[in-house]
Design an enzyme around this catalytic site. Sequence first.
Site, short mmCIF file in Angstrom:
data_model
loop_
_atom_site.label_atom_id
_atom_site.label_comp_id
_atom_site.label_asym_id
_atom_site.label_seq_id
_atom_site.Cartn_x
_atom_site.Cartn_y
_atom_site.Cartn_z
N ASP A 498 0.86 -1.18 0.00
CA ASP A 498 0.00 0.00 0.00
C ASP A 498 0.90 1.24 0.00
O ASP A 498 2.06 1.18 0.45
CB ASP A 498 -0.91 0.01 1.23
CG ASP A 498 -1.91 1.16 1.19
OD1 ASP A 498 -2.73 1.20 0.25
OD2 ASP A 498 -1.86 2.03 2.07
N GLU A 500 0.92 5.67 0.67
CA GLU A 500 0.27 6.91 1.08
C GLU A 500 0.86 8.02 0.23
O GLU A 500 2.07 8.01 -0.07
CB GLU A 500 0.49 7.18 2.57
CG GLU A 500 -0.08 6.12 3.50
CD GLU A 500 -1.58 5.96 3.39
OE1 GLU A 500 -2.25 6.95 3.01
OE2 GLU A 500 -2.09 4.86 3.68
N HIS A 549 -3.45 10.52 6.54
CA HIS A 549 -2.40 9.55 6.87
C HIS A 549 -1.44 10.03 7.97
O HIS A 549 -0.54 9.29 8.36
CB HIS A 549 -1.60 9.16 5.63
CG HIS A 549 -1.11 10.32 4.80
ND1 HIS A 549 -0.35 11.34 5.30
CD2 HIS A 549 -1.28 10.58 3.47
CE1 HIS A 549 -0.04 12.19 4.33
NE2 HIS A 549 -0.61 11.77 3.21
N HIS A 641 -5.30 3.77 7.42
CA HIS A 641 -4.73 4.84 6.58
C HIS A 641 -3.25 5.07 6.87
O HIS A 641 -2.74 6.17 6.66
CB HIS A 641 -5.52 6.14 6.74
CG HIS A 641 -6.92 6.05 6.21
ND1 HIS A 641 -7.20 5.75 4.90
CD2 HIS A 641 -8.12 6.20 6.83
CE1 HIS A 641 -8.52 5.73 4.73
NE2 HIS A 641 -9.10 5.99 5.90
N ASP A 646 -2.76 -0.70 6.42
CA ASP A 646 -3.66 -1.09 5.33
C ASP A 646 -3.11 -2.30 4.57
O ASP A 646 -3.88 -3.14 4.09
CB ASP A 646 -3.85 0.09 4.37
CG ASP A 646 -4.76 1.16 4.96
OD1 ASP A 646 -5.26 0.96 6.08
OD2 ASP A 646 -4.94 2.21 4.32
#
Length: 688
Positions: A498, A500, A549, A641, A646
């Site tokens: 994942d 951000e 985040h 987040h 995640d």
Amino acid sequence: MIERLSRRLGLRLRFALFFAALGLGGTALIGTGLWIGHARSGGPIDGYVIAGVLGGLGVLGLSVWIGLLFDENVAKPILALASDLTTRARADVDLDVDESQARHLGALAPAANAINTALSEARAARQRAIARETARIAREKALFEALFRDLGEGAVVVTPDNRVMLYNRMAQDLLGDIGLDRPLSAFLRPEPITDALSRMQKARVRGEVTAETFLAASADGARFMLGRVSPILSDEELSGHVLIFQDATEELSTHAKHDHLFTALMEGVRRPAGTIGALLELTDSDEDLTPETRERVRQGIKDELARLFACVDDMGKRHAKIKSRHWPMSPVAANHIFDGISASADTPLRTIRSEAMLSCDGFAVITLLRILVGHLFEQGTRNVLTLYVEEDADETRLILGWQGEPVTDGQLTELLCNPLSPAYGEYSGRDALNAHQTDLWSEPEDGGYRIVLPLASANPPLTPCDARPEFYDFNLPEAPKGDMSNTPLSELSFVVFDTETTGLSPRGGDEIVQIAGLRIVNGRILHGETFETLVNPGRSIPAASTQVHHITEEMVADAPSIAEAGRRFHDFCRGAVLVAHNAPFDLAFLRLKENVIGRRFDNPVLCTVLMSAGLFDHSGQHTLDALCDRFGVHIPPEARHTAMGDAVATAEVFVRMLGLLEAKGVTTLGAAIAEEGRMTKIRKAQAY
């Protein structure tokens, strides 16, 4: 053929076709009845036509209305119940079925819950039986893990095709990001290993089962590993190899430095010694030297002696540095040092406990401090001896404090000149301090005095309460050969990841601020093999993104750029299938930076959003939170987040989805990608 067609159409479409046929059939019957009535009675046809149209439209409308009600209150709830039961059966989820979604189906929902409860009880009974049968194996496994994990040498077990199926903590320290199911050549230069394996195979042909030695550089060339490789034989068949090794970099470097030092010493001594000898020979052979000549000879001897002493002094300093690097140091708890001194001291001694870790020769430090404690009590003029530590950055100071008379520098010097222990021969306290590249001194403190001994700090080792990473898997499937599309999903390695970002527009200038991922091998999430880094985006982070985040510009100021972070992440993903929730979004950021990173992210990709759309097509909820609720996966609020939080949640969801895909007949990577392609249109209609 009818059965095949029935499977392809799906429940809701079959119900829709049923009510369409019912409406059209009713309309046809009304029309037929009116036509027969007109044929018998005669008269104007207009009334019959109007009656037929109105009756037909009424029947069609009624069929549509009843069909929609049936779809909403029967078809969808049946699919939801079926999906929930399949999820609980295939994904090992022990949550109650939501009966409210099937409130119009009478006893069907309670019956489904009863089946689910019985399934849970059967699972629990099976697990209890398995737990009883495997208790002995679990004890042996724990013993094996403890022994192997804390082995002082690096240890790796590889498959016959040299993929890692076991490694210990020391191997991880020496080789970096080693991981299960990865090729050994990613961490060690393969040529020396291949040569050792070839020698081992020739010995096997001769009927000899022996270990072969090797000296191999790490993949990045920064370290040299000296070790041995042995075969693992099962029923005379080769099942793999065991590599035991240690870091020989310092040893080789020290050996080379010693050789260089000796050569430099010989060269540095030979010329002054030869010159001094020649000058002395000159003075002995000619007694009639003039005073000026004799003075020049004397000055020449002084100059050469100065060069000789400078050379010897320089060699001594360089040798001390080499010796200090070569002396064995290991992490030692300060409390263990205190316990060792207290156990052997004949005097009352107070200790203040500490969790500090030291990098030192524990035996030498304990012996040195015990000698100091004994000396302080010898004369009876000192009391209230206390041992404690002071921590400061990379240094930890051992403190021995007391009340009473001070200790002079001369007394400390005399103590340090004595041998520490018969076990160390003539090795003195001063030698021990030099080996640790430190010194000790006495200073006043709060009406008393203390001796300060600074030592290097060490990172704490894993404790029994820490989570243990996964170090082995003896059931690795064979490595995929050629095209991966026909490889079963159960035999693939995955990296679930994942990102951000600064925003939602990769082509509009938004950048990655964090990447995280973890590996799945043989259907098991490897929580010990993870990748996580902040990334400096080279631009500001909007406040709205930070609220999501919680990553600020200060946090990424010293973080690596996307070029460095991307290369490291690419190495982490080598040979794996990439998995992400809404994967096109995360991959867009990486693929737009491929020129900067210098690597191509051409791994196969699976998206849990599209997988969810295919598995749960009756639902419009395919968000990560919705999937976690469906599978009973808990995301701590503080982890939501965040890239790693995640990624972990997505991995937990993904491994549960694999069982559902298999039940649906989707068993290979190619079939899974094809299924995702079929659901792409559905994805565009969903909200994420």
